[in-house]
Scaffold this motif. Sequence first.
Motif: not given
Length: 443
Positions: A160, A168, A193-197
């Motif tokens: 985070d 990606p 998740d899709e945002d890389g978090l």
Amino acid sequence: MVQIYNDYMASALRTVTTTIIPHIPVPYKPDHFPAITRMSRRPLAPPTRQRRKHMLPAVWMRAGTSKGLFIHRHDLPSKEDDWAPILISAMGSKDCDSMQLDGIGGATSTTSKVAVIAPSRRPGVDVDYTFAQVAVGASTVDMSGNCGNIASGVGPFAIDEGLVEVKPGQREVDVRIFNTNTGRSLVETLEVDEDGLFVEEGTYTIPGVQSPGSRIRMAFERPAGSKTGRLLPTGSASDILDLWVGQSNHRVRISAVDAANPFVFVDEATIPRALRSNQPGSPEYLNFIETVRRQGAVHMGLANNVEEAALVRGTPKIAVVSMPSLPHKTPSAMIPDVKVTAFSMGKVHASLQMTGAVPLAVAACTEGTIVHEIAERAAKLRYPPASCAVSCVDGGEMREVAIEHAKGTMPVVVETNRKRTVAKVTLSRTARRLFEGQVAYYN
């Protein structure tokens, strides 16, 4: 009123000097009778030096069954020796406050922890992690060992905070972590998740935590000899310590194991009967356990004498082991291998340290240790009876060890290589970010 007082005193002085003792001239000076400026005649105390307030960027996380302050290393002084006053003040242990009221600590050893994280320059490692245990009721910091529960939050924090690159479309990430306290590495596999978090929500639960979360798989690589260089620091799988209990000598059986953290495992059956009738949290029981821990530290070569061992409360750690409490002829999957009561910083631990589960599981797979003997006896309680046999994996062996503690049962997987040395120990945790911002500290 002040002016009236001064005029009156001047007139009285003139009367005295001219009528009573005229031969002694006493000229009047106003500063002989300073004006009254306040009600009390008590002299003002000199001004005290004001403590300066500072703000430190930080994240507060629940990691496993512990809570701790997660800090970027670049936000702390370059010298580790300068960290202690900052961490002590931030957690609330300044002035030896056992309630930690002027800090964010929770007045327990499991809620007074700190993780310091930085990008790593080591080949094949993502981040370096340093653990600090801030004492409760004392203005000290112990950085002699690792905390596995707090370590479970290092991967999510690193993700985070952008310390680890997420490609990606990637939904699972391996974060390689080097623990500077022990010089050992671990790999955390977690979901993003899709945002890389980091994904916090999930269905996995761990004993001691009510809410489910996303599963974090933690693999401690080559954990043996974290501080002493040997899995069995004394050279023996079990040892006898001679202790004075009251007015008599008593012999206590222990197994000293160093895997992820040095640990002293005490055979409950050898604890004096009078103490066994007490609660583990009673002063008499705790004093006895601390005496064993100090003697064990000397026996393991971690201290030269018991006085020196008393100065380092966090290493080695200590736990009492015994037969699991589940009844005879219970289905095999429900029978733990060993029951444990762990201690931390002089108090009973609410569950079990992650870096206690690692050496305990390794000891269960090491012949001759007290834990291995208990696990063998527990295996015979299964119906039908089972043994401690392990399955072969790539020429090595794998075994799941079930550990019973106060909050439930913890499964731990131990893998050994062809040379029968411990290659990896795997556990699972969950973690949650609770707040982020700045924490105050004073100097």
